[in-house]
Design a protein around this motif. Structure first.
Motif, mmCIF file in Angstrom:
data_model
loop_
_atom_site.group_PDB
_atom_site.id
_atom_site.type_symbol
_atom_site.label_atom_id
_atom_site.label_comp_id
_atom_site.label_asym_id
_atom_site.label_seq_id
_atom_site.Cartn_x
_atom_site.Cartn_y
_atom_site.Cartn_z
ATOM 1 N N LEU A 94 0.830 -1.203 0.000
ATOM 2 C CA LEU A 94 0.000 0.000 0.000
ATOM 3 C C LEU A 94 0.864 1.251 0.000
ATOM 4 C CD1 LEU A 94 -2.782 1.311 0.144
ATOM 5 C CD2 LEU A 94 -2.691 1.092 2.646
ATOM 6 N N GLY A 95 1.965 1.249 0.740
ATOM 7 C CA GLY A 95 2.838 2.415 0.802
ATOM 8 C C GLY A 95 3.395 2.791 -0.563
ATOM 9 N N LEU A 96 3.837 1.789 -1.315
ATOM 10 C CA LEU A 96 4.397 2.060 -2.638
ATOM 11 C C LEU A 96 3.297 2.503 -3.595
ATOM 12 C CD1 LEU A 96 6.912 2.121 -4.357
ATOM 13 C CD2 LEU A 96 6.577 -0.314 -4.857
ATOM 14 N N LEU A 97 2.114 1.903 -3.458
ATOM 15 C CA LEU A 97 0.990 2.286 -4.302
ATOM 16 C C LEU A 97 0.587 3.741 -4.037
ATOM 17 C CD1 LEU A 97 -0.601 0.740 -6.448
ATOM 18 C CD2 LEU A 97 -2.295 0.184 -4.693
ATOM 19 N N ILE A 98 0.597 4.147 -2.784
ATOM 20 C CA ILE A 98 0.300 5.543 -2.436
ATOM 21 C C ILE A 98 1.323 6.477 -3.082
ATOM 22 C CG2 ILE A 98 0.227 7.208 -0.541
ATOM 23 C CD1 ILE A 98 -0.861 4.920 1.226
ATOM 24 N N THR A 99 2.595 6.103 -3.015
ATOM 25 C CA THR A 99 3.654 6.926 -3.605
ATOM 26 C C THR A 99 3.445 7.109 -5.102
ATOM 27 O OG1 THR A 99 5.223 6.145 -1.925
ATOM 28 C CG2 THR A 99 6.142 7.153 -3.917
ATOM 29 N N VAL A 100 3.131 6.025 -5.790
ATOM 30 C CA VAL A 100 2.898 6.092 -7.235
ATOM 31 C C VAL A 100 1.746 7.037 -7.548
ATOM 32 C CG1 VAL A 100 2.144 4.786 -9.262
ATOM 33 C CG2 VAL A 100 3.878 3.826 -7.729
ATOM 34 N N PHE A 101 0.654 6.937 -6.779
ATOM 35 C CA PHE A 101 -0.507 7.776 -7.065
ATOM 36 C C PHE A 101 -0.289 9.236 -6.650
ATOM 37 C CE2 PHE A 101 -2.789 3.881 -7.948
ATOM 38 C CZ PHE A 101 -3.680 4.282 -8.922
ATOM 39 N N ILE A 102 0.577 9.493 -5.685
ATOM 40 C CA ILE A 102 0.924 10.877 -5.362
ATOM 41 C C ILE A 102 1.653 11.526 -6.541
ATOM 42 C CG2 ILE A 102 2.436 12.335 -3.953
ATOM 43 C CD1 ILE A 102 1.777 10.533 -1.566
ATOM 44 N N VAL A 103 2.662 10.840 -7.076
ATOM 45 C CA VAL A 103 3.421 11.387 -8.204
ATOM 46 C C VAL A 103 2.530 11.490 -9.439
ATOM 47 C CG1 VAL A 103 5.476 11.144 -9.635
ATOM 48 C CG2 VAL A 103 5.535 10.419 -7.242
ATOM 49 N N LEU A 104 1.671 10.488 -9.628
ATOM 50 C CA LEU A 104 0.716 10.553 -10.738
ATOM 51 C C LEU A 104 -0.174 11.779 -10.602
ATOM 52 C CD1 LEU A 104 -1.032 7.466 -12.224
ATOM 53 C CD2 LEU A 104 -2.360 9.530 -11.858
ATOM 54 N N GLY A 105 -0.591 12.092 -9.374
ATOM 55 C CA GLY A 105 -1.398 13.282 -9.136
ATOM 56 C C GLY A 105 -0.664 14.566 -9.472
ATOM 57 N N ILE A 106 0.638 14.613 -9.176
ATOM 58 C CA ILE A 106 1.438 15.794 -9.516
ATOM 59 C C ILE A 106 1.430 16.027 -11.027
ATOM 60 C CG2 ILE A 106 3.784 16.749 -9.542
ATOM 61 C CD1 ILE A 106 4.245 15.330 -6.850
ATOM 62 N N MET A 107 1.591 14.955 -11.779
ATOM 63 C CA MET A 107 1.565 15.074 -13.240
ATOM 64 C C MET A 107 0.186 15.520 -13.729
ATOM 65 S SD MET A 107 4.618 14.445 -14.002
ATOM 66 C CE MET A 107 5.098 15.039 -12.369
ATOM 67 N N LYS A 108 -0.866 14.994 -13.131
ATOM 68 C CA LYS A 108 -2.222 15.415 -13.499
ATOM 69 C C LYS A 108 -2.416 16.907 -13.264
ATOM 70 C CE LYS A 108 -5.430 12.981 -11.574
ATOM 71 N NZ LYS A 108 -6.113 12.122 -10.569
ATOM 72 N N GLY A 109 -1.943 17.407 -12.129
ATOM 73 C CA GLY A 109 -2.082 18.826 -11.827
ATOM 74 C C GLY A 109 -1.367 19.697 -12.836
ATOM 75 N N ALA A 110 -0.147 19.290 -13.213
ATOM 76 C CA ALA A 110 0.610 20.067 -14.198
ATOM 77 C C ALA A 110 -0.082 20.084 -15.553
ATOM 78 C CB ALA A 110 2.017 19.481 -14.327
ATOM 79 N N ILE A 111 -0.596 18.934 -15.987
ATOM 80 C CA ILE A 111 -1.273 18.850 -17.288
ATOM 81 C C ILE A 111 -2.563 19.664 -17.276
ATOM 82 C CG2 ILE A 111 -2.397 17.278 -18.912
ATOM 83 C CD1 ILE A 111 -0.397 15.103 -17.809
ATOM 84 N N ASP A 112 -3.310 19.584 -16.183
ATOM 85 C CA ASP A 112 -4.595 20.271 -16.100
ATOM 86 C C ASP A 112 -4.422 21.786 -16.123
ATOM 87 O OD1 ASP A 112 -7.315 20.308 -16.034
ATOM 88 O OD2 ASP A 112 -7.530 19.369 -14.086
ATOM 89 N N VAL A 113 -3.566 22.305 -15.262
ATOM 90 C CA VAL A 113 -3.322 23.751 -15.235
ATOM 91 C C VAL A 113 -2.726 24.218 -16.562
ATOM 92 C CG1 VAL A 113 -1.962 25.589 -14.162
ATOM 93 C CG2 VAL A 113 -3.072 23.883 -12.729
ATOM 94 N N GLY A 114 -1.702 23.508 -17.016
ATOM 95 C CA GLY A 114 -1.022 23.927 -18.236
ATOM 96 C C GLY A 114 -1.908 23.879 -19.461
ATOM 97 N N GLY A 115 -2.661 22.811 -19.625
ATOM 98 C CA GLY A 115 -3.519 22.694 -20.793
ATOM 99 C C GLY A 115 -4.565 23.789 -20.869
ATOM 100 N N ASN A 116 -5.206 24.077 -19.733
ATOM 101 C CA ASN A 116 -6.227 25.124 -19.715
ATOM 102 C C ASN A 116 -5.646 26.506 -19.962
ATOM 103 O OD1 ASN A 116 -9.055 24.084 -18.937
ATOM 104 N ND2 ASN A 116 -7.732 22.970 -17.516
ATOM 105 N N VAL A 117 -4.555 26.826 -19.299
ATOM 106 C CA VAL A 117 -3.944 28.146 -19.454
ATOM 107 C C VAL A 117 -3.405 28.344 -20.869
ATOM 108 C CG1 VAL A 117 -2.018 29.597 -18.725
ATOM 109 C CG2 VAL A 117 -3.405 28.439 -17.018
#
Length: 386
Positions: A94-117
């Motif tokens: 579970l710990g490693l899975l959480i880490t993967v999804f945290i980093v995945l979330g960071i990428m989602k945030g960058a794509i979402d903000v960047g794409g819209n702007v």
């Protein structure tokens, strides 16, 4: 003109990938719980980790897109997103899975903000149709994901194949941004974005994004588990129920392109919230009905679909968005995606799956109150269709 078409296609492709990333967790959640041998209540921490990553990515990405060329940043973010999806089935704890999804979330945030702007900069005037098309492709990605998951489960009984296929779909779009010139920010009328009124509007729009994201992510993420645990659907049937929600979400996004030609963005948001309230009220009143569950899920997907792009257009008309401003909307949205799905998960664990629909209705009503407060504050030019 050809370069313009290719660029818009690339933006739409990036948001198709974003839709995949946002919708993949819900249909695979019970199987990820089995992968790391934890309960549904415990695995819901992935929503929190993913949303924390999204919050961090959104906050940090805003100034990056203001000061760096945007397309190389999108290329790197999409490439990392694909790689992280490949890694998910191989996480042994579970710990490693959480880490993967945290980093995945960071990428989602960058794509979402960047794409819209970047789209708003690419279309400094008349962005309404393009913005709706962009977010329609997000919905297409969200529709594809549960279908791919259902296909993988029917063939192998595991989600490994689904994550592999979805990751492979993202890579071509990542490479495309390496060859396209990045747009530059248009000038800002300084007087329009100063003063307490602008700050108040910014805060209120952030709150609306908070509730909206809780509705979209909370329902889309938990409807599969709700249908399964309530005994209303099988494992594959519940995955296809989520696909139905996202399918009508897509239809609504496409339909909002036409609606936006006749109605102002703020009025589209109001109509959407009213329809969302009706759909969830039906599912509250008839919780034992499988047909109402399917019909209500479809209607809710249709209802909430135009809210995000239309609210961004309202914000841009009022505040003339930059990355450093836009990030606050996504921070508000990510906080909603942290607190609301996690709270729903605890409700599932300690109360039962029937908590989902009354909780969703309360969230929609709260967002309706915020909408009317915003409506009273906005000036006439912002209320007109763009």
């Amino acid at each position: 003109m050809r370069l313009k078409g290719v660029t818009i296609t690339a933006y739409c492709g990036a948001f198709l990938c974003l839709g995949i990333a946002f919708s993949v967790l819900g249909p695979t959640l019970p199987h990820l719980a089995g992968q790391v041998a934890v309960s549904i209540g415990s695995i819901s921490i992935l929503f929190v980790g993913n949303s924390i990553g999204y919050l961090v990515g959104s906050y940090l990405a805003g100034p990056v897109f203001d000061h760096w060329k945007g397309h190389p940043v999108l290329a790197v973010s999409l490439g990392l997103l694909a790689g992280l999806l490949f890694l998910v089935p191989f996480a042994p704890s579970l710990g490693l899975l959480i880490t993967v999804f945290i980093v995945l979330g960071i990428m989602k945030g960058a794509i979402d903000v960047g794409g819209n702007v970047l789209l708003l900069w690419f279309y400094p005037k008349g962005a309404n149709t393009a913005m709706n098309a962009l977010h329609a492709m997000f919905a297409v990605g969200a529709v594809i994901t549960p279908i791919v998951v259902g296909f993988a489960l029917s063939r192998t009984g595991k989600v490994d194949l689904a994550y592999g296929l979805l990751g492979a779909m993202i890579l071509p779009f990542a490479f495309s941004f390496l060859f396209l010139p990045s747009p530059k920010a248009p000038p800002i009328p300084k007087a329009d974005t100063e003063g307490s009124n602008a700050r108040g509007d910014l805060v209120l729009i952030c709150i609306i994004f908070f509730f909206y994201c809780g509705i979209e992510v909370g329902f889309g993420g938990w409807i599969t588990t709700y249908a399964l645990k309530s005994g209303l659907e099988t494992a594959s049937g519940s995955a296809y129920l989520a696909s139905t929600y996202w399918a009508f979400f897509t239809i609504g996004r496409l339909g909002s392109i036409l609606a936006a030609r006749a109605l102002s963005p703020i009025l589209v948001v109001g109509a959407a919230l009213a329809l969302a309230g009706v759909s969830i009220a039906l599912m509250v009143a008839f919780q034992d009905s499988r047909h109402i569950l399917w019909g209500g899920s479809a209607l809710l997907g249709l209802a909430v679909s135009p809210i995000f792009p239309q609210l961004l257009l309202v914000a841009d008309a009022r505040l003339h968005l930059r990355g450093s401003t836009t990030r606050w909307f996504f921070v508000g949205a990510s906080i909603g995606a942290i607190t609301i799905p996690w709270t729903l998960g605890q409700g599932f664990e300690f109360i039962g799956p029937r908590v989902l629909m009354p909780a969703m209705l309360a969230i929609v009503l709260a967002n309706g109150v915020c909408y009317f407060l915003l409506l009273r504050r906005l000036k006439a030019p912002v209320l007109k269709a763009r």
